[in-house]
Write an enzyme that holds these catalytic residues in place. Structure first.
Site, short mmCIF file in Angstrom:
data_model
loop_
_atom_site.label_atom_id
_atom_site.label_comp_id
_atom_site.label_asym_id
_atom_site.label_seq_id
_atom_site.Cartn_x
_atom_site.Cartn_y
_atom_site.Cartn_z
N ASP A 18 22.33 68.26 -17.94
CA ASP A 18 21.43 69.04 -17.07
C ASP A 18 22.12 70.35 -16.70
O ASP A 18 21.49 71.41 -16.61
CB ASP A 18 21.13 68.22 -15.80
CG ASP A 18 19.86 68.64 -15.10
OD1 ASP A 18 19.46 69.81 -15.26
OD2 ASP A 18 19.26 67.82 -14.39
N HIS A 209 17.44 61.68 -8.46
CA HIS A 209 17.98 62.85 -9.17
C HIS A 209 17.51 64.10 -8.41
O HIS A 209 16.36 64.53 -8.59
CB HIS A 209 17.41 62.80 -10.60
CG HIS A 209 17.79 63.92 -11.49
ND1 HIS A 209 18.73 63.80 -12.50
CD2 HIS A 209 17.34 65.20 -11.57
CE1 HIS A 209 18.82 64.95 -13.16
NE2 HIS A 209 17.98 65.82 -12.62
N HIS A 211 17.74 68.05 -7.29
CA HIS A 211 18.26 69.42 -7.45
C HIS A 211 18.37 69.99 -6.04
O HIS A 211 17.59 69.64 -5.15
CB HIS A 211 17.34 70.23 -8.36
CG HIS A 211 17.52 69.84 -9.81
ND1 HIS A 211 18.28 70.58 -10.68
CD2 HIS A 211 17.08 68.77 -10.51
CE1 HIS A 211 18.29 69.98 -11.87
NE2 HIS A 211 17.56 68.87 -11.78
N CYS A 242 16.32 73.14 -14.85
CA CYS A 242 15.46 72.90 -16.00
C CYS A 242 14.89 74.23 -16.48
O CYS A 242 14.23 74.94 -15.72
CB CYS A 242 14.32 71.95 -15.62
SG CYS A 242 13.15 71.70 -16.97
N ASN A 251 21.91 70.81 -9.69
CA ASN A 251 21.78 69.45 -9.14
C ASN A 251 22.63 69.31 -7.89
O ASN A 251 23.54 70.11 -7.65
CB ASN A 251 22.31 68.43 -10.15
CG ASN A 251 21.43 68.30 -11.37
OD1 ASN A 251 21.52 69.08 -12.29
ND2 ASN A 251 20.57 67.30 -11.36
P1 HMG Z 1 7.44 70.71 -30.51
O1 HMG Z 1 7.70 72.12 -30.91
O2 HMG Z 1 6.10 70.34 -30.01
O3 HMG Z 1 7.91 69.68 -31.64
O4 HMG Z 1 8.53 70.31 -29.41
P2 HMG Z 1 7.35 69.33 -33.05
O5 HMG Z 1 7.35 67.85 -33.15
O6 HMG Z 1 6.07 70.07 -33.34
O7 HMG Z 1 8.51 69.92 -34.00
C1 HMG Z 1 8.78 71.31 -34.07
C2 HMG Z 1 10.15 71.53 -34.67
O8 HMG Z 1 11.16 70.95 -33.81
C3 HMG Z 1 10.34 70.86 -36.02
O9 HMG Z 1 11.26 71.66 -36.74
C4 HMG Z 1 10.98 69.56 -35.66
O10 HMG Z 1 11.72 69.00 -36.72
C5 HMG Z 1 11.90 69.98 -34.53
P3 HMG Z 1 10.80 72.66 -37.88
O11 HMG Z 1 10.13 71.78 -38.90
O12 HMG Z 1 9.84 73.60 -37.22
O13 HMG Z 1 12.08 73.31 -38.29
N1 HMG Z 1 12.22 68.86 -33.65
C6 HMG Z 1 13.46 68.47 -33.32
N2 HMG Z 1 14.66 68.96 -33.65
C7 HMG Z 1 15.74 68.33 -33.15
N3 HMG Z 1 15.66 67.26 -32.34
C8 HMG Z 1 14.47 66.76 -31.98
C9 HMG Z 1 13.31 67.37 -32.48
N4 HMG Z 1 12.00 67.12 -32.31
C10 HMG Z 1 11.34 68.03 -33.05
N5 HMG Z 1 14.41 65.71 -31.17
C11 HMG Z 1 9.99 68.74 -28.31
C12 HMG Z 1 8.59 69.02 -28.83
C13 HMG Z 1 9.91 67.51 -27.45
C14 HMG Z 1 10.90 68.50 -29.50
C15 HMG Z 1 10.46 69.98 -27.53
O14 HMG Z 1 9.50 70.30 -26.59
C16 HMG Z 1 11.77 69.77 -26.85
O15 HMG Z 1 12.80 69.63 -27.49
N6 HMG Z 1 11.79 69.78 -25.52
C17 HMG Z 1 13.00 69.52 -24.74
C18 HMG Z 1 12.88 70.10 -23.38
C19 HMG Z 1 14.10 69.76 -22.57
O16 HMG Z 1 15.11 69.27 -23.08
N7 HMG Z 1 14.00 70.05 -21.27
C20 HMG Z 1 15.07 69.82 -20.35
C21 HMG Z 1 15.34 68.37 -20.10
S1 HMG Z 1 14.25 67.61 -18.94
C22 HMG Z 1 14.96 67.96 -17.40
O17 HMG Z 1 15.85 68.77 -17.31
C23 HMG Z 1 14.51 67.18 -16.20
C24 HMG Z 1 15.50 66.08 -15.77
O18 HMG Z 1 16.78 66.64 -15.50
C25 HMG Z 1 14.98 65.36 -14.52
C26 HMG Z 1 14.57 66.32 -13.39
O19 HMG Z 1 15.36 67.21 -13.02
O20 HMG Z 1 13.47 66.13 -12.89
C27 HMG Z 1 15.67 65.02 -16.90
MG MG Z 2 17.33 67.65 -13.68
#
Ligand code: HMG
Ligand code: MG
Length: 315
Positions: A18, A209, A211, A242, A251
């Protein structure tokens, strides 16, 4: 209220994930490994090290496969990583992860901005993550974001968060962490949310969790403890945020939490002075001052001691 506190608390450290996901400066893999090793040395037993997400969405964690493969596993330490879909699970498995965490939001707009899916579509993706992960012997944690409020929709109905949490537990998550993603929560609200959850879900299935955007994280954590929560997420130095939640900042700082637990006589297993050293390392790595309050105070004390020592050598 304070007589009902737990004897022992488990801290779930999210700094390397995070924390670093939101930093402008991309920290080299080698330095992330030092940070993770330092956290384990300081006594942290649950560390979220990275995310197997799209590198286009989270460039700072694009090295997840290499990093996770290279982390020196320590006896008694659990290393976890975020996984949004089957592709992420494949990466996590290949890197030898024993625990993963799935994540989604209680509000549709934040969920869409964060993972490009509706909540229902996200659950459909989890069908390809949670059961196969469990079958492969992994433990799966769940996150529900925006429980205390959404940057796009404002207030979020607690019933939505509750229904999502129940669904994650039914799918096999061993614990669900409720997120105040943008740090808007206040203690009274935390009490109301947890009271409602407690009617339906054993609180030992939950983590919190927070922030610390508005300085209420520690107060909210204390309410959580008083309600019977025994896992709290925190981030070294108060790193965090985020990228898809405007205004979200760090956090709850792990040192602030440990300092409070220490004062309350609650077991936590962390060496606070070593943790300050790790926060100092994190601060150097990201190249900006970290906001942790205990950390800043302790650095000031150390500086004053060093200055006094230098003066007494001169005289
Ligand atoms: P998308 O663009 O809709 O995905 O993203 P897609 O399925 O259409 O794929 C597009 C491209 O991404 C493709 O590649 C896939 O292969 C690739 P291309 O063919 O174009 O070269 N791809 C991946 N590559 C690596 N690893 C993967 C993966 N999946 C697809 N797993 C997706 C959808 C979910 C992948 C995207 O939106 C994403 O990665 N989001 C992550 C966002 C994130 O990490 N946010 C922060 C964390 S959450 C947070 O911080 C909150 C938390 O702390 C709690 C709180 O504070 O409340 C947990
Ligand atoms: Mg968080």
């Amino acid at each position: 209220m304070l007589e009902r506190l737990p004897r022992k608390v488990s801290i779930y450290e999210v700094g390397p994930r995070d924390g670093l996901q939101n930093e402008e400066r991309v920290v080299p893999t080698e330095d992330k490994l030092r940070l993770i090793a330092g956290l384990a040395d300081a006594g942290l037993r649950r560390i979220e090290i990275t995310s197997f997400v799209s590198p286009r969405w989270i460039p700072a964690l694009a090295d997840s496969r290499e990093l996770a493969s290279r982390v020196q596993r320590r006896e008694g330490v659990t290393y976890s990583a975020l996984v949004p879909n089957a592709r992420g699970l494949e990466g996590a498995k290949a890197a030898g992860m024993e625990e993963i965490a799935v994540f989604l939001s209680a509000s549709e707009t934040h969920n869409k901005k964060n993972v490009n899916k509706t909540i229902d579509e996200t659950f459909a993706a989890f069908e390809e993550v949670i059961p196969p992960a469990i079958e492969a012997g992994m433990r799966v944690r769940g996150y529900v974001s925006t429980v205390w409020g959404c940057p796009y929709e404002g207030e979020v109905d607690v019933e939505r968060s509750l229904a999502i949490t129940r669904r994650l537990l039914d799918m096999g998550c061993y614990q669900v962490s409720l997120g105040d993603t943008i740090g808007v929560g206040t203690p009274g609200q935390t009490e109301r949310i947890l009271d409602r959850f407690a009617e339906e879900i054993p609180l030992d299935k939950l983590a919190l969790h927070f922030h610390d955007t508005r300085g209420t994280a520690l107060a909210n954590a204390l309410v959580g403890l008083a309600k019977g929560i025994t896992t709290l997420d925190a981030s070294v130095g108060g790193l965090g945020g985020c990228p898809y939640a405007p205004g979200a900042s760090g956090n709850l700082a792990t040192e602030d939490l440990v300092y409070m637990l220490e004062g309350l006589g609650i077991e936590h297993g962390v060496d606070l002075d070593k943790l300050v050293d790790v926060a100092e390392l994190a601060q150097r790595l990201v190249g900006r001052e970290l906001p942790g309050r205990y950390f800043r105070a302790r650095l000031g004390e150390r500086r004053r001691v060093a200055e006094r020592a230098a003066r007494s050598l001169e005289s």
